[in-house]
Design a protein around this motif. Structure first.
Motif, PDB file in Angstrom:
ATOM      1  N   LYS A  96       0.974  -1.163   0.151  1.00 58.63           N
ATOM      2  CA  LYS A  96       0.036   0.147   0.492  1.00 58.63           C
ATOM      3  C   LYS A  96       1.187   1.298  -0.130  1.00 58.63           C
ATOM      4  CE  LYS A  96      -3.694  -2.611   0.124  1.00 58.63           C
ATOM      5  NZ  LYS A  96      -4.527  -3.017  -0.799  1.00 58.63           N
ATOM      6  N   LEU A  97       1.565   1.329  -0.956  1.00 60.03           N
ATOM      7  CA  LEU A  97       2.292   2.507  -0.608  1.00 60.03           C
ATOM      8  C   LEU A  97       2.753   2.652  -2.347  1.00 60.03           C
ATOM      9  CD1 LEU A  97       5.311   3.782   0.145  1.00 60.03           C
ATOM     10  CD2 LEU A  97       6.649   1.385   0.050  1.00 60.03           C
ATOM     11  N   GLY A  98       2.972   4.139  -2.500  1.00 56.91           N
ATOM     12  CA  GLY A  98       3.360   4.655  -3.402  1.00 56.91           C
ATOM     13  C   GLY A  98       4.132   6.211  -3.380  1.00 56.91           C
ATOM     14  N   ILE A  99       4.850   5.940  -4.953  1.00 52.77           N
ATOM     15  CA  ILE A  99       6.152   7.042  -4.477  1.00 52.77           C
ATOM     16  C   ILE A  99       6.157   8.021  -6.549  1.00 52.77           C
ATOM     17  CG2 ILE A  99       8.413   7.659  -4.412  1.00 52.77           C
ATOM     18  CD1 ILE A  99       8.715   4.549  -2.685  1.00 52.77           C
ATOM     19  N   VAL A 100       6.052   9.233  -5.811  1.00 49.54           N
ATOM     20  CA  VAL A 100       5.760   9.882  -7.139  1.00 49.54           C
ATOM     21  C   VAL A 100       6.894  11.393  -7.055  1.00 49.54           C
ATOM     22  CG1 VAL A 100       4.536  11.429  -8.571  1.00 49.54           C
ATOM     23  CG2 VAL A 100       2.963   9.752  -7.336  1.00 49.54           C
ATOM     24  N   VAL A 101       8.236  11.577  -8.256  1.00 50.89           N
ATOM     25  CA  VAL A 101       9.136  11.674  -8.183  1.00 50.89           C
ATOM     26  C   VAL A 101       8.935  13.053  -9.714  1.00 50.89           C
ATOM     27  CG1 VAL A 101      11.208  11.900  -8.223  1.00 50.89           C
ATOM     28  CG2 VAL A 101      10.454  10.512  -6.907  1.00 50.89           C
ATOM     29  N   LEU A 102       8.689  13.788  -9.499  1.00 44.55           N
ATOM     30  CA  LEU A 102       8.777  14.577 -10.446  1.00 44.55           C
ATOM     31  C   LEU A 102      10.253  15.419 -10.823  1.00 44.55           C
ATOM     32  CD1 LEU A 102       5.339  15.805 -10.771  1.00 44.55           C
ATOM     33  CD2 LEU A 102       6.099  13.723 -11.598  1.00 44.55           C
ATOM     34  N   PRO A 111      14.802  10.915 -10.627  1.00 45.44           N
ATOM     35  CA  PRO A 111      13.359  10.134 -10.417  1.00 45.44           C
ATOM     36  C   PRO A 111      13.702   8.666  -9.998  1.00 45.44           C
ATOM     37  CG  PRO A 111      13.596  11.127 -12.547  1.00 45.44           C
ATOM     38  CD  PRO A 111      14.136  11.126 -11.971  1.00 45.44           C
ATOM     39  N   THR A 112      14.438   7.884 -10.896  1.00 46.21           N
ATOM     40  CA  THR A 112      14.702   6.646  -9.868  1.00 46.21           C
ATOM     41  C   THR A 112      15.445   6.537  -8.382  1.00 46.21           C
ATOM     42  OG1 THR A 112      14.709   5.699 -12.228  1.00 46.21           O
ATOM     43  CG2 THR A 112      15.512   4.430 -10.948  1.00 46.21           C
ATOM     44  N   LEU A 113      16.507   7.247  -8.727  1.00 49.21           N
ATOM     45  CA  LEU A 113      16.890   7.710  -7.732  1.00 49.21           C
ATOM     46  C   LEU A 113      16.345   7.991  -6.689  1.00 49.21           C
ATOM     47  CD1 LEU A 113      20.218   8.928  -8.880  1.00 49.21           C
ATOM     48  CD2 LEU A 113      20.574   6.570  -8.507  1.00 49.21           C
ATOM     49  N   VAL A 114      15.685   8.995  -5.813  1.00 50.96           N
ATOM     50  CA  VAL A 114      14.566   9.649  -5.142  1.00 50.96           C
ATOM     51  C   VAL A 114      13.806   7.665  -4.856  1.00 50.96           C
ATOM     52  CG1 VAL A 114      13.258  10.942  -4.991  1.00 50.96           C
ATOM     53  CG2 VAL A 114      15.133  11.723  -5.711  1.00 50.96           C
ATOM     54  N   THR A 115      12.796   7.719  -6.104  1.00 52.08           N
ATOM     55  CA  THR A 115      12.349   6.157  -5.407  1.00 52.08           C
ATOM     56  C   THR A 115      13.311   5.115  -4.690  1.00 52.08           C
ATOM     57  OG1 THR A 115      11.110   7.160  -7.539  1.00 52.08           O
ATOM     58  CG2 THR A 115      10.854   4.717  -7.081  1.00 52.08           C
ATOM     59  N   ASN A 116      13.769   4.567  -5.466  1.00 49.93           N
ATOM     60  CA  ASN A 116      14.110   3.756  -4.688  1.00 49.93           C
ATOM     61  C   ASN A 116      15.039   4.361  -3.057  1.00 49.93           C
ATOM     62  OD1 ASN A 116      14.027   2.575  -6.826  1.00 49.93           O
ATOM     63  ND2 ASN A 116      16.368   2.102  -7.561  1.00 49.93           N
ATOM     64  N   SER A 117      15.630   5.408  -2.447  1.00 53.60           N
ATOM     65  CA  SER A 117      16.056   6.143  -1.293  1.00 53.60           C
ATOM     66  C   SER A 117      14.782   5.610  -0.889  1.00 53.60           C
ATOM     67  CB  SER A 117      16.103   7.323  -1.568  1.00 53.60           C
ATOM     68  OG  SER A 117      17.646   6.967  -2.864  1.00 53.60           O
ATOM     69  N   ILE A 118      13.670   6.060  -1.134  1.00 52.05           N
ATOM     70  CA  ILE A 118      12.129   6.048  -0.300  1.00 52.05           C
ATOM     71  C   ILE A 118      11.328   4.889   0.122  1.00 52.05           C
ATOM     72  CG2 ILE A 118      10.512   7.744  -0.421  1.00 52.05           C
ATOM     73  CD1 ILE A 118      11.017  10.007  -2.504  1.00 52.05           C
ATOM     74  N   ALA A 119      11.899   4.264  -1.500  1.00 54.33           N
ATOM     75  CA  ALA A 119      11.178   3.057  -0.980  1.00 54.33           C
ATOM     76  C   ALA A 119      11.908   2.285   0.258  1.00 54.33           C
ATOM     77  CB  ALA A 119      11.137   2.388  -1.905  1.00 54.33           C
ATOM     78  N   ASP A 120      13.450   2.198   0.115  1.00 55.18           N
ATOM     79  CA  ASP A 120      14.104   1.510   0.824  1.00 55.18           C
ATOM     80  C   ASP A 120      14.033   1.887   2.570  1.00 55.18           C
ATOM     81  OD1 ASP A 120      15.620   0.317  -0.323  1.00 55.18           O
ATOM     82  OD2 ASP A 120      16.858   2.162  -0.476  1.00 55.18           O
ATOM     83  N   VAL A 121      13.448   3.474   2.278  1.00 50.14           N
ATOM     84  CA  VAL A 121      12.679   4.113   4.147  1.00 50.14           C
ATOM     85  C   VAL A 121      11.789   3.382   4.217  1.00 50.14           C
ATOM     86  CG1 VAL A 121      12.890   6.360   5.478  1.00 50.14           C
ATOM     87  CG2 VAL A 121      14.338   6.087   3.885  1.00 50.14           C
ATOM     88  N   MET A 122      10.736   3.982   3.308  1.00 52.54           N
ATOM     89  CA  MET A 122       9.242   3.058   3.870  1.00 52.54           C
ATOM     90  C   MET A 122       9.107   1.594   4.166  1.00 52.54           C
ATOM     91  SD  MET A 122       8.116   6.158   4.266  1.00 52.54           S
ATOM     92  CE  MET A 122       6.297   6.093   4.321  1.00 52.54           C
ATOM     93  N   LEU A 123       9.948   1.390   3.304  1.00 55.75           N
ATOM     94  CA  LEU A 123       9.498   0.044   3.863  1.00 55.75           C
ATOM     95  C   LEU A 123      10.485  -0.896   5.096  1.00 55.75           C
ATOM     96  CD1 LEU A 123       9.558  -1.174  -0.609  1.00 55.75           C
ATOM     97  CD2 LEU A 123       7.788  -1.257   1.603  1.00 55.75           C
ATOM     98  N   LYS A 124      11.532   0.153   5.352  1.00 53.75           N
ATOM     99  CA  LYS A 124      12.245  -1.123   6.402  1.00 53.75           C
ATOM    100  C   LYS A 124      13.620  -1.733   5.523  1.00 53.75           C
ATOM    101  CE  LYS A 124       8.964   0.288   9.870  1.00 53.75           C
ATOM    102  NZ  LYS A 124       7.910   1.102   9.735  1.00 53.75           N
ATOM    103  N   LEU A 125      14.219  -1.107   5.394  1.00 55.32           N
ATOM    104  CA  LEU A 125      15.344  -1.922   4.275  1.00 55.32           C
ATOM    105  C   LEU A 125      16.278  -1.707   4.604  1.00 55.32           C
ATOM    106  CD1 LEU A 125      13.031  -2.420   0.648  1.00 55.32           C
ATOM    107  CD2 LEU A 125      13.247  -4.068   2.891  1.00 55.32           C
TER     108      LEU A 125
END
Length: 342
Positions: A96-102, A111-125
């Motif tokens: 239930k996680l969504g990420i938008v980078v513009l 955009p890809t780097l920020v998406t991955n970085s946010i996902a790592d934090v939010m998914l507790k990786l």
């Protein structure tokens, strides 16, 4: 698709629709079955073993979405670039996680780097330094570009044709058209706003040299070479260009100059011919010459000269009318990549 005017807030609401199975604030926006199908793999894009990161692999395509496995989580995303802007939209349906980078950067990795970085934090990786990795890769790529691959030098050779024979328009479906012209007894072309001198290296290979505003050509060796090729008729028909030292060439085909012949000349070519034991029929439709062979589709031709015509849909195939007798041609030759047939 491109040029969609939106905002982070709008795109966030759009992702909520996908994450919720097609609903927004209790109202169905997209059919649930469609959402499931679109976010499911429909075709394989990349099915190799994991590369740099063992837990990032697979790249399949859904319906307008790229599907993958990101560090143990099902990911759905799609990036985009248009002049001056780059974007990435991603969601993890099971989390239930969504990420938008513009971004307002052209062809940007951000955009890809920020998406991955946010996902790592939010998914507790465990955090990965995605920016550091990208920086190192860029530096390595820039270093490789500076290491100019030395091209062979073959002494005492000449072009196989007079320079005027290399002149023409050359076309590639992806890169478009560029023109080669003869100026001051040398071949020139233009890429964008850049004027280029094609300096002869050996045989039909030329080295492109940038010309500055004072008309002075660059003396540095380029990683790019132009290799002109001839057809079975001996005429220049394409340029193979190795871009940035790549071993995979880009082919630009000579774009035939559109020529027209009088109806009287064309009518002189109409008739029934024999190619060995095979009958060949030549006829006109309007002012266009067609060739027909039993069991094959009719072939529209393109004028090369008064006696030679290319078959429009068959690259490298042409017909030549020969042996005029009392003003009437009576022999036809097929010129093909695998030989010449009468």
């Amino acid at each position: 698709a491109g040029s969609i005017n939106s905002s982070v807030n709008d795109m966030t609401n759009w992702l909520k629709v996908w994450i919720s199975g097609g609903f927004y604030k209790g109202k169905e926006i997209l059919p649930t079955d469609y959402v499931r199908q679109a976010a499911s793999s429909q075709m394989v894009m990349e099915a190799a073993l994991p590369a740099k990161h063992d837990d990032v692999f697979l790249a399949n395509y859904g319906l307008g979405w790229m599907i993958g496995s990101y560090r143990g989580h099902y990911s759905v995303e799609h990036g985009g670039n248009i002049n001056g802007f780059s974007a990435n939209v991603a969601f993890f349906p099971s989390d239930k996680l969504g990420i938008v980078v513009l971004t307002n950067q052209n062809g940007s990795k951000v955009p890809t780097l920020v998406t991955n970085s946010i996902a790592d934090v939010m998914l507790k990786l465990k955090l990965i330094d995605w920016n550091g990795e990208a920086t190192a890769e860029t530096m390595e790529a820039n270093k490789a570009k500076k290491e100019v691959k030395k091209l062979p030098v073959i002494q005492n050779t000449s072009p196989s044709h007079p320079l005027k024979d290399y002149v023409g328009s050359f076309e590639n479906p992806a890169y478009g058209i560029f023109n080669v012209r003869l100026e001051d007894n040398a071949l020139h072309t233009v890429f964008g706003d850049e004027k280029i001198l094609l300096k002869h290296m050996y045989y039909d290979v030329f080295d492109p040299k940038s010309i500055d505003k004072n008309g002075v050509a660059d003396t540095a060796q380029s990683n790019v070479i132009f290799n002109f090729y001839s057809g079975v008729d001996g005429k220049i028909n394409s340029i193979v260009i190795f871009l940035d030292g790549s071993e995979k060439p880009v082919v630009f085909d000579l774009k035939p100059e559109i020529k027209t012949l009088s109806l009287k000349i064309l009518e002189n070519l109409v008739g029934d011919y024999m190619m060995g034991q095979t009958p060949v029929k030549v006829y006109l439709k309007g002012n266009v010459l067609f060739v027909s062979v039993p069991g094959q589709p009719e072939y529209e031709t393109v004028v090369v000269d008064e006696t030679t015509f290319d078959l429009k849909i068959l690259k490298g195939f042409s017909v030549k009318f020969e042996n005029p007798e009392k003003g009437k041609v009576n022999e036809l030759t097929f010129i093909q990549p695998n030989g010449t047939f009468k």
